[in-house]
Scaffold this active site. Structure first.
Site, PDB file in Angstrom:
ATOM      1  N   GLU A 301      31.217  28.326  42.846  1.00  0.00           N
ATOM      2  CA  GLU A 301      31.966  29.447  42.277  1.00  0.00           C
ATOM      3  C   GLU A 301      32.062  29.257  40.768  1.00  0.00           C
ATOM      4  OE1 GLU A 301      35.731  30.277  44.152  1.00  0.00           O
ATOM      5  OE2 GLU A 301      34.823  30.605  46.122  1.00  0.00           O
ATOM      6  N   HIS A 304      35.462  30.346  39.079  1.00  0.00           N
ATOM      7  CA  HIS A 304      36.795  29.835  39.453  1.00  0.00           C
ATOM      8  C   HIS A 304      37.105  28.569  38.663  1.00  0.00           C
ATOM      9  CE1 HIS A 304      40.045  28.946  42.594  1.00  0.00           C
ATOM     10  NE2 HIS A 304      39.923  27.783  41.970  1.00  0.00           N
TER      11      HIS A 304
HETATM   12 ZN   LIG Z   1      39.121  31.725  42.885  1.00  0.00          ZN
END
Ligand SMILES: [Zn+2]
Length: 335
Positions: A301, A304
């Site tokens: 990710e 993130h």
């Molecule tokens: Zn997240």
């Protein structure tokens, strides 16, 4: 003679005319009404019936047409699907009853409990655990009260599932698949992390890039809704790769943010490259790096980031490890 005859004919004709016109018209005007028929068979009895006559029972003779009653088949034995039950306080169960022979005429059940403070039972044999202890629940044949069966009931205390504790490892608040946060943990966005994020956004802007918060703090309920939606769309196994179960989301710490775009199209963008190279300088790490899914529990990710403070974030960055490796912890759901 001739005159007499003529006269007689005239009188007769006049009489006929009278009958015809007068009589016929009269009939049309008032149609004949049938005279009241008096039925000779009907006799009106004005004598009131006496009390004794009224209360006199009707035909008391036994009906000859009544079918003969089938022979009564009595209950000889009762068997149950279970003879002992251990129930959590507040729960219930219902053993299946069989009356023998199964052709028994009256299979009525009479249930009772010898201690209703421990367990109660209703008329169809549903046993409800009330208080901690043991008791005996009895089912008796309504047909033959000498025939019965017993269930030994043990009630154990109900213990509410324990809320997880907030976990800090080396001073770092952890929320992953192994470590959950209590559902009541609801800190909102961490103000220190928010200020650090703003510094980072300003620095990116100076480099000509526009970074912004796509998603920040999420409380337990929001995460639960989000995760459940993903599960209904992709199934549990797939949803678990990119979405946290309620209580396990790093977004509930108030220290995590999704930047710009929370999907794979963010990967390789100038913003993603800048974020990966610089976020530690502002106290953040890319929390779920590429190639670490088996350790972090999540797919890569690049959007993130997690706030750790500049010192720890820089150390993690320089180690090349993900946070689980860095702290020597796991990220695996218990069930
Ligand atoms: Zn997240």
């Amino acid at each position: 003679m001739k005159i007499h005859l003529q006269k007689a004919i005239t009188i007769a004709l006049t009489f006929l005319l009278f009958i015809c016109f007068g009589g016929c018209s009269e009939k049309e005007k008032t149609p004949t009404e049938s005279p009241p028929i008096i039925d000779a068979d009907v006799t009106i009895d004005d004598t009131p019936e006496t009390e004794s006559e009224e209360s006199e029972p009707e035909e008391s003779e036994p009906e000859e047409t009544e079918p003969p009653k089938p022979a009564h088949i009595g209950v000889e034995r009762i068997t149950l699907s279970k003879y002992s039950l251990t129930l959590l306080q507040g729960s219930n169960d219902m053993p299946i009853v069989t009356m023998h022979p199964t052709t028994a005429t009256n299979k009525g059940e009479i249930w009772s409990s010898d201690n209703t403070d421990v367990a109660t039972v209703n008329s169809i044999g549903k046993i409800t655990a009330v208080g901690v202890g043991s008791c005996v629940v009895n089912v008796r044949s309504a047909d033959n009260p000498n025939v019965f069966a017993e269930v030994k009931v043990t009630v154990t205390p109900y213990v509410a599932p324990k809320e997880p504790e907030v976990t800090y490892i080396n001073g770092i608040l952890i929320a992953n698949k192994t470590y959950a946060l209590p559902s009541t943990y609801n800190p909102g966005v961490d103000p220190v992390a928010k200020a650090a994020l703003q510094n980072m956004f300003d620095a990116a802007k100076a480099d000509g890039l526009n970074l912004f918060i796509r998603s920040g703090f999420r409380n337990y309920a929001t995460q639960q809704r989000l995760y459940n939606n993903y599960v209904s769309r992709d199934g549990v196994a797939e949803a678990d790769r990119y979405s946290a179960r309620a209580g396990h989301s790093e977004h509930q710490t108030g220290l995590a943010f999704d930047i710009n775009k929370a999907d794979s199209s963010f990967e390789g963008s100038p913003e993603a490259i800048w974020l990966a190279a610089n976020c530690h300088k502002y106290g953040f790490i890319i929390r779920y790096p590429a190639g670490k899914e088996s350790i972090t529990g999540y797919i890569y990710e690049p959007w993130h980031v997690r706030y750790l403070g500049i010192e720890v974030a820089t150390d993690v960055y320089n180690s090349g490890l993900c946070l689980e490796e860095y702290l020597g912890i796991t990220s695996v759901y218990q069930q």
